[in-house]
Design a protein around this motif. Structure first.
Motif, PDB file in Angstrom:
ATOM      1  N   ASN A   9      47.791  48.586 -36.034  1.00  0.00           N
ATOM      2  CA  ASN A   9      46.531  49.215 -35.597  1.00  0.00           C
ATOM      3  C   ASN A   9      45.354  48.245 -35.579  1.00  0.00           C
ATOM      4  O   ASN A   9      44.235  48.649 -35.292  1.00  0.00           O
ATOM      5  CB  ASN A   9      46.193  50.397 -36.520  1.00  0.00           C
ATOM      6  CG  ASN A   9      47.248  51.487 -36.420  1.00  0.00           C
ATOM      7  OD1 ASN A   9      47.712  51.774 -35.320  1.00  0.00           O
ATOM      8  ND2 ASN A   9      47.679  52.009 -37.553  1.00  0.00           N
ATOM      9  N   VAL A  10      45.637  46.969 -35.904  1.00  0.00           N
ATOM     10  CA  VAL A  10      44.519  46.016 -35.929  1.00  0.00           C
ATOM     11  C   VAL A  10      44.416  45.336 -34.553  1.00  0.00           C
ATOM     12  O   VAL A  10      45.374  44.693 -34.114  1.00  0.00           O
ATOM     13  CB  VAL A  10      44.722  44.954 -37.031  1.00  0.00           C
ATOM     14  CG1 VAL A  10      43.621  43.893 -36.968  1.00  0.00           C
ATOM     15  CG2 VAL A  10      44.742  45.629 -38.402  1.00  0.00           C
ATOM     16  N   PRO A  11      43.280  45.513 -33.842  1.00  0.00           N
ATOM     17  CA  PRO A  11      43.148  44.904 -32.506  1.00  0.00           C
ATOM     18  C   PRO A  11      43.175  43.374 -32.577  1.00  0.00           C
ATOM     19  O   PRO A  11      42.554  42.786 -33.474  1.00  0.00           O
ATOM     20  CB  PRO A  11      41.770  45.384 -32.034  1.00  0.00           C
ATOM     21  CG  PRO A  11      41.343  46.469 -32.965  1.00  0.00           C
ATOM     22  CD  PRO A  11      42.080  46.256 -34.257  1.00  0.00           C
ATOM     23  N   VAL A  60      34.799  47.647 -30.630  1.00  0.00           N
ATOM     24  CA  VAL A  60      36.246  47.471 -30.858  1.00  0.00           C
ATOM     25  C   VAL A  60      36.657  48.199 -32.134  1.00  0.00           C
ATOM     26  O   VAL A  60      37.644  48.944 -32.169  1.00  0.00           O
ATOM     27  CB  VAL A  60      36.600  45.967 -30.969  1.00  0.00           C
ATOM     28  CG1 VAL A  60      38.034  45.775 -31.455  1.00  0.00           C
ATOM     29  CG2 VAL A  60      36.396  45.271 -29.634  1.00  0.00           C
ATOM     30  N   LEU A  61      35.856  48.040 -33.198  1.00  0.00           N
ATOM     31  CA  LEU A  61      36.191  48.645 -34.500  1.00  0.00           C
ATOM     32  C   LEU A  61      36.145  50.169 -34.401  1.00  0.00           C
ATOM     33  O   LEU A  61      37.021  50.868 -34.904  1.00  0.00           O
ATOM     34  CB  LEU A  61      35.224  48.143 -35.572  1.00  0.00           C
ATOM     35  CG  LEU A  61      35.348  46.648 -35.900  1.00  0.00           C
ATOM     36  CD1 LEU A  61      34.132  46.153 -36.680  1.00  0.00           C
ATOM     37  CD2 LEU A  61      36.644  46.380 -36.666  1.00  0.00           C
ATOM     38  N   GLY A 102      43.712  37.712 -44.684  1.00  0.00           N
ATOM     39  CA  GLY A 102      43.305  39.107 -44.452  1.00  0.00           C
ATOM     40  C   GLY A 102      43.045  39.814 -45.785  1.00  0.00           C
ATOM     41  O   GLY A 102      42.900  39.149 -46.804  1.00  0.00           O
ATOM     42  N   PRO A 103      42.917  41.129 -45.809  1.00  0.00           N
ATOM     43  CA  PRO A 103      43.157  42.024 -44.642  1.00  0.00           C
ATOM     44  C   PRO A 103      42.031  41.924 -43.605  1.00  0.00           C
ATOM     45  O   PRO A 103      40.929  41.475 -43.948  1.00  0.00           O
ATOM     46  CB  PRO A 103      43.139  43.419 -45.287  1.00  0.00           C
ATOM     47  CG  PRO A 103      42.225  43.280 -46.466  1.00  0.00           C
ATOM     48  CD  PRO A 103      42.435  41.868 -46.976  1.00  0.00           C
ATOM     49  N   PHE A 104      42.389  42.227 -42.332  1.00  0.00           N
ATOM     50  CA  PHE A 104      41.409  42.196 -41.254  1.00  0.00           C
ATOM     51  C   PHE A 104      41.396  43.544 -40.538  1.00  0.00           C
ATOM     52  O   PHE A 104      42.446  44.186 -40.398  1.00  0.00           O
ATOM     53  CB  PHE A 104      41.754  41.103 -40.236  1.00  0.00           C
ATOM     54  CG  PHE A 104      41.762  39.704 -40.832  1.00  0.00           C
ATOM     55  CD1 PHE A 104      42.915  38.930 -40.843  1.00  0.00           C
ATOM     56  CD2 PHE A 104      40.594  39.177 -41.392  1.00  0.00           C
ATOM     57  CE1 PHE A 104      42.927  37.654 -41.400  1.00  0.00           C
ATOM     58  CE2 PHE A 104      40.587  37.898 -41.949  1.00  0.00           C
ATOM     59  CZ  PHE A 104      41.762  37.139 -41.958  1.00  0.00           C
ATOM     60  N   ASP A 105      40.211  43.938 -40.043  1.00  0.00           N
ATOM     61  CA  ASP A 105      40.108  45.131 -39.202  1.00  0.00           C
ATOM     62  C   ASP A 105      40.211  44.776 -37.715  1.00  0.00           C
ATOM     63  O   ASP A 105      40.340  45.642 -36.866  1.00  0.00           O
ATOM     64  CB  ASP A 105      38.762  45.841 -39.462  1.00  0.00           C
ATOM     65  CG  ASP A 105      38.657  46.264 -40.926  1.00  0.00           C
ATOM     66  OD1 ASP A 105      39.453  47.141 -41.332  1.00  0.00           O
ATOM     67  OD2 ASP A 105      37.839  45.686 -41.665  1.00  0.00           O
ATOM     68  N   GLY A 126      33.753  42.791 -23.776  1.00  0.00           N
ATOM     69  CA  GLY A 126      34.057  44.222 -23.685  1.00  0.00           C
ATOM     70  C   GLY A 126      33.212  44.859 -22.584  1.00  0.00           C
ATOM     71  O   GLY A 126      33.173  44.395 -21.454  1.00  0.00           O
ATOM     72  N   MET A 127      32.461  45.929 -22.963  1.00  0.00           N
ATOM     73  CA  MET A 127      31.635  46.610 -21.952  1.00  0.00           C
ATOM     74  C   MET A 127      30.288  45.912 -21.757  1.00  0.00           C
ATOM     75  O   MET A 127      29.486  46.313 -20.931  1.00  0.00           O
ATOM     76  CB  MET A 127      31.379  48.057 -22.395  1.00  0.00           C
ATOM     77  CG  MET A 127      32.645  48.888 -22.492  1.00  0.00           C
ATOM     78  SD  MET A 127      32.268  50.596 -22.937  1.00  0.00           S
ATOM     79  CE  MET A 127      31.691  50.384 -24.631  1.00  0.00           C
TER      80      MET A 127
END
Ligand SMILES: Nc1ncnc2c1ncn2[C@@H]1O[C@H](COP(=O)(O)OP(=O)(O)OP(=O)(O)O)[C@@H](O)[C@H]1O
Ligand SMILES: O=P(O)(O)O[C@H]1[C@H](OP(=O)(O)O)[C@@H](OP(=O)(O)O)[C@@H](O)[C@@H](O)[C@@H]1OP(=O)(O)O
Ligand SMILES: [Mg+2]
Ligand SMILES: [Mg+2]
Length: 327
Positions: A80-82, A317-318, A53-56, A192-193
């Motif tokens: 807070n990272v999905p 997502v982000l 990481g770091p990862f979002d 997702g959508m």
């Protein structure tokens, strides 16, 4: 979503088996994502996740207690990272009963369409097996492995025509009624959508007449996993039950609003973002749709325009995660 400014870039880590990584993370996806401000970064499952990481955001299709522990540790340090998606939610798709239970519990109503799942029972041990009538099923039926864990054997199935064929099976398995559906299925990809329906070849219909000449069982596996390049559905008889060749091109898609509403319901009920489900149109009632299978993190790269669909999903997502942080 607008293109991200050059200064704001996102890092999405992906943890996939090598073969899956090669098929999904194609140069065209890397380019499309990068153009929109996203760098897709491979996660080494051997090294501690918290040291990478770091990862979002993290997307993954790995299993096992050690990997789940790694995700938990990462989440506790990066709340807070999905994580797409949670191992507990994914687990529900590893059983061919629980994967479809969700569908039967959906409270959705449509003006025209009806939906459900085929009649099915679990056969836990052969000694409990009596007759097909006692099971309230009729031949032909399909025996499917109870566990759908991504192993080769979890895709090994048997079309069964009589009691002799049934007695040849090895428990545990799910016995699902075979429903004539025109020799094609609809594979509905969800990210997702984002919902995208494609048509695929399927088992051919079995007429009452043909059933009289079929004995025992017929093994098959992953027949709808391949893309039909010539857009035709070829079965062994080269004809469907009406005696003509099925042309995928001419098959009418279900309404997009029906599929989107069904996908939304499944997404919420499953608590998953990345899955597809297989839908058959009942040959006896063109408004009746039967969901027969739900797969976690399927082969999105086979979907036309997958680069944009996956990048749209990543940005959604982000964005949701960023808004969540400021709220
Ligand atoms: N109840 C049914 N009636 C008629 N055909 C069926 C039925 N269930 C499955 N099939 C046929 O068998 C194929 C494989 O079944 P299913 O999708 O459950 O297996 P799978 O191994 O999970 O497939 P996938 O590769 O999509 O994960 C379906 O795509 C469809 O062509
Ligand atoms: O690659 P993976 O191992 O994820 O294989 C998945 C496969 O995608 P791919 O074969 O194109 O990659 C999927 O095919 P489509 O539904 O997209 O047609 C479907 O068969 C999933 O059930 C498989 O996942 P599994 O159930 O085996 O975990
Ligand atoms: Mg399937
Ligand atoms: Mg499947």
């Amino acid at each position: 979503m607008s293109t991200q400014s050059q200064c704001q870039r996102f890092r999405i880590g992906y943890a996939l088996a090598p073969k899956k990584g090669q098929s999904l993370i194609q140069p065209s996806l890397l380019t499309k994502a990068s153009e929109r401000g996203i760098d897709l970064i491979p996660i080494d499952p051997i090294k501690p996740l918290v040291e990478q990481g770091p990862f979002d955001c993290i997307v993954h299709k790995l299993y096992g207690p050690d990997w789940t522990r790694q995700l938990q540790q990462f989440s506790s340090q990066n709340p807070n990272v999905p994580i797409i998606d949670s191992p507990d939610s994914i687990e529900r798709l590893h059983n061919r009963i629980s994967m479809l239970e969700v569908v039967t519990q959906l409270k959705l109503h449509f003006d025209n369409e009806k939906f459900g799942v085929p009649n099915q029972v679990v056969v836990s041990e052969m000694k409990s097996l009596t007759s097909i009538e006692d099971l309230k099923l009729t031949f032909p039926v399909i025996a499917k492995p109870l566990v759908a864990d991504g192993s080769v054997k979890s895709h090994q199935m048997y079309l069964i025509f009589d009691s002799q064929g049934l007695e040849s099976m090895t428990a545990p398995f799910v016995l699902q009624e075979f429903v004539n559906h025109g020799g094609f299925i609809f594979k509905v990809y969800v990210a997702g959508m984002n919902v995208k329906c494609v048509k695929r070849k399927s088992l051919p219909d079995i007429s009452e007449e043909k059933l009289k000449s079929l004995k025992g069982f017929l093994p098959f596996s992953r027949i709808s996993n391949l893309i039909d390049n010539d857009k035709k559905v070829h079965d062994d008889g080269k004809k469907n039950s009406q005696g003509d060749e099925v042309d995928l091109e001419s098959v009418e898609m279900p309404s997009q609003s029906f599929l989107c509403e069904l996908a939304r319901g499944m997404r919420e009920a499953l608590g998953l973002n990345l899955f597809n489900f297989d839908v058959m149109r009942d040959a006896r009632d063109s408004n009746r749709y039967l969901i027969i299978d739900v797969n976690y993190f399927p082969g999105y790269a086979k979907m036309p325009g997958y680069e944009s669909i996956m990048t749209d999903f990543f940005l959604q997502v982000l964005h949701k995660s960023a808004v969540g942080v400021t709220e």
